[in-house]
Design a protein around this motif. Structure first.
Motif, PDB file in Angstrom:
ATOM      1  N   ALA A  49       0.832  -1.198   0.000  1.00  0.00           N
ATOM      2  CA  ALA A  49       0.000   0.000   0.000  1.00  0.00           C
ATOM      3  C   ALA A  49       0.869   1.251   0.000  1.00  0.00           C
ATOM      4  CB  ALA A  49      -0.907   0.002   1.235  1.00  0.00           C
ATOM      5  N   ILE A  50       0.304   2.298  -0.609  1.00  0.00           N
ATOM      6  CA  ILE A  50       0.952   3.615  -0.480  1.00  0.00           C
ATOM      7  C   ILE A  50       0.637   4.096   0.932  1.00  0.00           C
ATOM      8  CG2 ILE A  50       1.071   5.965  -1.340  1.00  0.00           C
ATOM      9  CD1 ILE A  50       0.276   4.986  -4.063  1.00  0.00           C
ATOM     10  N   SER A  51       1.538   3.835   1.846  1.00  0.00           N
ATOM     11  CA  SER A  51       1.286   4.082   3.260  1.00  0.00           C
ATOM     12  C   SER A  51       2.090   5.287   3.727  1.00  0.00           C
ATOM     13  CB  SER A  51       1.664   2.843   4.076  1.00  0.00           C
ATOM     14  OG  SER A  51       3.032   2.560   3.920  1.00  0.00           O
ATOM     15  N   GLY A  52       2.060   5.503   5.029  1.00  0.00           N
ATOM     16  CA  GLY A  52       2.821   6.594   5.604  1.00  0.00           C
ATOM     17  C   GLY A  52       4.306   6.467   5.342  1.00  0.00           C
ATOM     18  N   PHE A 108       8.757   9.082   2.810  1.00  0.00           N
ATOM     19  CA  PHE A 108       9.961   9.090   1.972  1.00  0.00           C
ATOM     20  C   PHE A 108       9.830  10.109   0.840  1.00  0.00           C
ATOM     21  CE2 PHE A 108      12.049   7.618  -1.912  1.00  0.00           C
ATOM     22  CZ  PHE A 108      13.374   7.610  -1.494  1.00  0.00           C
ATOM     23  N   VAL A 109       8.655  10.106   0.185  1.00  0.00           N
ATOM     24  CA  VAL A 109       8.436  11.058  -0.911  1.00  0.00           C
ATOM     25  C   VAL A 109       8.519  12.490  -0.389  1.00  0.00           C
ATOM     26  CG1 VAL A 109       6.714  11.906  -2.553  1.00  0.00           C
ATOM     27  CG2 VAL A 109       7.111   9.457  -2.307  1.00  0.00           C
ATOM     28  N   ALA A 110       7.941  12.730   0.778  1.00  0.00           N
ATOM     29  CA  ALA A 110       7.988  14.079   1.347  1.00  0.00           C
ATOM     30  C   ALA A 110       9.415  14.489   1.678  1.00  0.00           C
ATOM     31  CB  ALA A 110       7.112  14.141   2.592  1.00  0.00           C
ATOM     32  N   GLY A 111      10.205  13.567   2.214  1.00  0.00           N
ATOM     33  CA  GLY A 111      11.602  13.886   2.501  1.00  0.00           C
ATOM     34  C   GLY A 111      12.384  14.203   1.245  1.00  0.00           C
ATOM     35  N   LEU A 112      12.159  13.405   0.197  1.00  0.00           N
ATOM     36  CA  LEU A 112      12.840  13.678  -1.068  1.00  0.00           C
ATOM     37  C   LEU A 112      12.401  15.018  -1.646  1.00  0.00           C
ATOM     38  CD1 LEU A 112      14.761  12.485  -3.197  1.00  0.00           C
ATOM     39  CD2 LEU A 112      12.760  11.419  -4.276  1.00  0.00           C
ATOM     40  N   TYR A 148       0.872  12.483  -3.472  1.00  0.00           N
ATOM     41  CA  TYR A 148       1.025  11.028  -3.392  1.00  0.00           C
ATOM     42  C   TYR A 148      -0.155  10.392  -2.650  1.00  0.00           C
ATOM     43  CZ  TYR A 148       3.938   6.838  -3.756  1.00  0.00           C
ATOM     44  OH  TYR A 148       4.447   5.610  -4.082  1.00  0.00           O
ATOM     45  N   ALA A 149      -0.704  11.076  -1.653  1.00  0.00           N
ATOM     46  CA  ALA A 149      -1.887  10.567  -0.963  1.00  0.00           C
ATOM     47  C   ALA A 149      -3.074  10.502  -1.924  1.00  0.00           C
ATOM     48  CB  ALA A 149      -2.228  11.451   0.232  1.00  0.00           C
ATOM     49  N   ALA A 150      -3.162  11.462  -2.833  1.00  0.00           N
ATOM     50  CA  ALA A 150      -4.231  11.421  -3.837  1.00  0.00           C
ATOM     51  C   ALA A 150      -4.075  10.211  -4.738  1.00  0.00           C
ATOM     52  CB  ALA A 150      -4.225  12.712  -4.654  1.00  0.00           C
ATOM     53  N   LEU A 151      -2.830   9.870  -5.107  1.00  0.00           N
ATOM     54  CA  LEU A 151      -2.598   8.669  -5.904  1.00  0.00           C
ATOM     55  C   LEU A 151      -3.068   7.420  -5.164  1.00  0.00           C
ATOM     56  CD1 LEU A 151       0.918   9.033  -7.582  1.00  0.00           C
ATOM     57  CD2 LEU A 151      -1.325   9.152  -8.652  1.00  0.00           C
ATOM     58  N   VAL A 182      12.777   0.777  -5.167  1.00  0.00           N
ATOM     59  CA  VAL A 182      11.594   0.523  -5.996  1.00  0.00           C
ATOM     60  C   VAL A 182      10.695   1.748  -6.081  1.00  0.00           C
ATOM     61  CG1 VAL A 182       9.599  -0.981  -6.342  1.00  0.00           C
ATOM     62  CG2 VAL A 182      11.709  -1.920  -5.381  1.00  0.00           C
ATOM     63  N   THR A 183      10.345   2.327  -4.919  1.00  0.00           N
ATOM     64  CA  THR A 183       9.420   3.466  -4.930  1.00  0.00           C
ATOM     65  C   THR A 183       9.953   4.658  -5.727  1.00  0.00           C
ATOM     66  OG1 THR A 183       8.476   2.783  -2.808  1.00  0.00           O
ATOM     67  CG2 THR A 183       8.131   5.060  -3.475  1.00  0.00           C
ATOM     68  N   PRO A 184      11.213   5.092  -5.556  1.00  0.00           N
ATOM     69  CA  PRO A 184      11.684   6.199  -6.392  1.00  0.00           C
ATOM     70  C   PRO A 184      11.636   5.878  -7.888  1.00  0.00           C
ATOM     71  CG  PRO A 184      13.165   5.853  -4.537  1.00  0.00           C
ATOM     72  CD  PRO A 184      12.226   4.707  -4.551  1.00  0.00           C
ATOM     73  N   THR A 185      11.921   4.620  -8.236  1.00  0.00           N
ATOM     74  CA  THR A 185      11.871   4.250  -9.649  1.00  0.00           C
ATOM     75  C   THR A 185      10.447   4.318 -10.179  1.00  0.00           C
ATOM     76  OG1 THR A 185      13.732   2.751  -9.233  1.00  0.00           O
ATOM     77  CG2 THR A 185      12.567   2.493 -11.310  1.00  0.00           C
TER      78      THR A 185
END
Length: 854
Positions: free
Chosen positions: A258-261, A266-270, A310-313, A495-498
């Motif tokens: 799941a797209i979880s916290g 991680f996306v927010a930090g990047l 990303y939460a919308a995704l 995986v997630t960044p890719t």
């Protein structure tokens, strides 16, 4: 403030446990109590905190009641169930395409019945024209996208879900999504696509997610783990394969799908790093941008924006909402120059999630997400003092190394320090070598602290979520910490960044990124498969009761408490009720019969003191997947991890379809059935190590003082019609009370049983009767009912089933004999305790919630 916000959340939790919504009188009483609490807070400062907590609890309870009452106002009238209704509206969400059709949400704008308070959102299935259970679909439904307007002829039912003891409540899940009716497109040929599509922010996001999903599926056509990539890109998990799900659950890594916290963080930090770095290089009218707004504030704003994106995704699931609100709250604090406590940020996120969705507390994701963060924060706070000391030591050590005049042990006062002398006498090469290696010690120290910090966080999460994992999933993956130790960074940093890069890249470059992400998943799944090999890696537990769960939660707090907390070594003792639950089995000589609510089909669990028999396993993949979705979870939730006997009465799919799932998941010592020798189930049972035995009249055995007798079918070749050779089982307690399981026998078999029992009038008599053939008009003849003379009769039928079971005449036949009746479509599962007396427990009565039947 934290206590007030938590009080608000507790009020919402209390409302979701109510059997009925509060009446007007109760609401007025609550309003008076709210006024009293506010008055106490003003007049008595020493009671202010308690009064405000009480007031917030009342406000939360009242808010949830108002939201529930408002949502329940929209309902499909009973008279319009299973009737053709023409609806005009538009498609919402992500339609899920299957082999035999498409399931989707439909927002209703108008209905031809001119009904007021009609459900605003319904869940529909558009079956392929010409589709059948034995052949492929002839004409698939059209491609459906969010926003498309249609006029459809549908047949609807009120929201209804299977209701079993310790089972998932699907009705509250429908209510949380505002789905107030379910059904199907009854006349696909009459469907009309309207030219003007609906628009809006939510529909735009849904269309974007749908296109992303199609793009991933096209790029990874036939790939083994493409469902994982789809889940990471869009939050949609409907494409994840059963094999992947099983492996992830067994290793405790299913949260990574799941797209979880974790992913949003991680996306927010990047995003914060990129936003801050970009902001430092921008200029406005010749002035550097950081002079206008600091780079820290720009980074916080960028992190919040990307978190929302990303939460919308993810479709704004609960873990994504929690992470998004926390990041937004932190960004707001940074922009305003404040520094709130982490616990306050979590409390505000809790309140905001529940304001948006008061029913979130009924989902596992809510508890797992918030409790994981709470465990981390509590563990960090508990080590605050040690962390401060370590921080001071960290900066003290490098200073001693850098100061050439620092003393060493043994140096005398007033004498030149030995280190200074040694440095002066050392040659240039030696001095350069020492200086070149000086960075190793602090680097190693920082690396070690990072490893220790990660281990503490993983320990806190594992310990904090173990009781909830046992409650929701009836298992604790023992290798979960080890699996997560490499799976979390692998998914997060590779995986997630890719996948995100692929989302942002234009075609055809995104295809290469998606394939690269999938190639990274392969070694991870190979490693997880290697870890999950031994059976001991998965500790299965029955679902803990309230006392065991509370004790385990207290033990978690105790174990994560600061050093020096009294008797911390005794914390594991609080887990004993969870790890070693008290047996709930019937006493010797008695037995328990549980008729599960599996829709249109049959599955009955019979328990004695030390043995368990499952009679039929419900429908399988050809229908509702009841075997894996309902029967196996029920057995696991009650700690029934081994079946002494699995008895399949006959080959009809609503009785035998779930048997492969049971054989796959649970150890079955003996497989007994009335099946043709060519049936695949015999081979499946043999492959799983079960002893095989054909069901034949005259078989008899005893378990724990309880007698089991097979009354039908007779020995010899099986008839062509499966119903005529159904197994009939009678179970008798030591006190003489009995239950008769009649499967799908019909009138001709009932007559033969009466003839066989003429010499023994009591051979058919039973106190509990599982009604033959679901109450069809071809069974339950009056002579048979008179011979059985049951006190309790249970109809296992599906809600608004297409066979119209039970037949009204047959049902009246039972009612006129003053038999206590239970129907699974109205009462849910029925549980009968049979000893010297017979008692019945109907799930929807003893575990009622205000949304049931609404």
């Amino acid at each position: 403030m934290r206590a007030i916000l938590i009080g608000f959340a507790l009020g919402i939790v209390c409302l979701q446990q109510q059997a009925v919504l509060p009446s007007a009188l109760v609401l007025w009483a609550l309003l008076l109590l709210l006024g009293l609490a506010c008055a106490l807070a003003v007049c008595f400062p020493q009671l202010r905190l308690v009064s405000l907590i009480a007031a917030s609890l009342i406000i939360g309870f009242g808010y949830a009641a108002w939201r529930a009452d408002t949502r329940l106002q929209r309902v499909l009238p009973v008279a319009f169930e299973n009737r053709n209704i023409e609806l005009t509206g538009f498609v919402r969400g992500l339609p899920m395409q299957g082999a035999d059709g498409t399931r989707f949400l439909f927002e209703v704008e108008s209905n031809d019945a001119a009904l007021t308070n009609f459900p605003r959102v319904v869940q529909l299935s558009w079956m392929a024209m010409g589709a059948s259970k034995r052949g492929p679909a002839a004409t698939p439904p059209p491609a459906l996208w969010a926003g498309q307007r249609w006029t459809l002829v549908t047949r609807l039912k009120r929201p209804h879900g299977n209701a079993n003891f310790r089972g998932r409540d699907t009705e509250v899940g429908l209510l949380a999504r505002n789905i107030r009716a379910t059904g199907y497109v009854s006349a696909p040929g009459a469907a009309r696509r309207l030219p003007i599509d609906a628009h809006g922010f939510a529909l735009t996001i849904d269309r974007w997610r749908a296109r992303l999903r199609e793009r991933v599926l096209t790029a990874l056509d036939g790939a083994a783990h493409r469902g994982i990539v789809v889940a990471l890109a869009t939050g949609a998990q409907d494409v994840v394969s059963d094999a992947d799900w099983s492996l992830l659950r067994a290793t405790g890594t299913s949260h990574l799908v799941a797209i979880s916290g974790l992913h949003i963080g991680f996306v927010a930090g990047l995003a914060a790093l990129l936003s801050g770095g970009l902001w430092r290089r921008l200029r406005w009218r010749g002035a550097p941008a950081p002079l206008i707004v600091s780079a820290q504030k720009a980074a916080a704003a960028g992190a919040a924006v990307f978190a929302a994106f990303y939460a919308a995704l993810a479709g704004f699931n609960v873990p994504a909402q929690r992470s998004m609100w926390m990041l937004c709250f932190v960004a707001l604090a940074v922009l305003s120059g404040r520094r709130p406590a982490s616990s306050l940020v979590l409390a505000w996120a809790l309140a905001l999630v529940l304001i948006a969705d008061p029913w979130a507390v009924t989902a596992a994701g809510f508890w797992l997400s918030f409790c994981a963060v709470a465990a981390i924060l509590f563990a960090i706070a508990s080590r605050g003092r040690q962390a401060s000391v370590g921080f001071a030591e960290e900066f003290a050590a490098p200073q001693a190394d850098e100061d050439p005049t620092a003393s060493e042990p043994g140096d005398e006062p007033g004498v030149q320090p030995r280190r200074h002398i040694r440095d002066r006498l050392g040659d240039v090469i030696g001095r350069d070598r020492v200086r070149s290696l000086a960075w190793l010690r602090p680097t190693a120290r920082r690396f070690g602290r990072g490893i220790a910090s990660s281990a503490r966080v993983q320990y806190a999460i594992t310990l904090g979520l173990a009781p909830l994992t046992a409650y929701w999933f009836f298992q604790i993956p023992l290798l979960g910490p080890l699996a997560n130790a490499f799976a979390i960074p692998w998914i997060s940093f590779l995986v997630t960044p890719t996948v995100l890069a692929a989302v942002l890249l234009p075609a055809p470059l995104d295809v290469f990124a998606y394939r690269a992400a999938h190639s990274m998943l392969t070694p991870m799944f190979d490693a997880l498969a290697h870890l999950s090999g031994p059976a001991w890696t998965l500790w299965r537990l029955p679902q803990p009761d309230g006392f065991a769960l509370t004790a385990a939660a207290f033990g978690v707090i105790w174990a994560l408490a600061p050093r020096g907390w009294p008797l911390r070594f005794a914390a594991p003792l609080t887990w004993l009720p969870l790890a070693l639950p008290i047996s709930q089995a019937p006493p010797n000589g008695a037995f328990r019969v549980t008729a599960l609510d599996i829709g249109q089909g049959s599955s009955i669990v019979i328990e004695t003191t030390h043995h368990t028999l499952l009679f039929d396993a419900g429908p399988g993949p050809e229908s509702t997947h009841a075997g894996e979705r309902l029967v196996v979870p029920y057995l696991f939730a009650h700690g029934l991890f081994t079946l002494d006997t699995l008895m399949i009465s006959h080959s009809d799919s609503d009785h035998s379809g779930g048997a492969p799932a049971v054989l796959e998941s649970i150890q079955v010592r003996q497989f007994v059935a009335s099946l043709q020798p060519r049936e695949r189930l015999w081979m499946t049972a043999r492959e799983h190590g079960s002893a095989l035995l054909r069901c034949v009249a005259g078989q008899r055995w005893q378990w724990d003082g309880v007698m089991f007798d097979v009354l039908w079918p007779q020995a010899g070749p099986l008839a062509a019609k499966p119903n005529a050779t159904s197994c009939v089982l009678k179970v008798t307690s030591a006190a003489g009370r009995s239950a008769l399981l009649a499967a799908d026998i019909e009138a001709d078999v009932e007559r033969q049983l009466l003839q066989l029992g003429q010499g023994e009038p009591a051979s058919l008599q039973a106190d509990v009767l599982i009604v033959p053939h679901h109450g069809s008009k071809t069974s339950s003849t009056e002579p048979f009912l008179d011979a059985v003379s049951p006190r309790v009769a249970v109809f296992q039928v599906g809600y608004r089933n297409r066979f119209n079971h039970p037949n009204p005449t047959v049902f009246e036949r039972y009612r006129l004999r003053h038999i206590e009746l239970s129907r699974s479509d109205e009462d849910g599962a029925a549980r009968m305790e049979v000893s010297a007396e017979v008692s019945i427990d109907r799930f929807r009565q003893t575990h009622a919630r205000y949304w049931m039947g609404r």
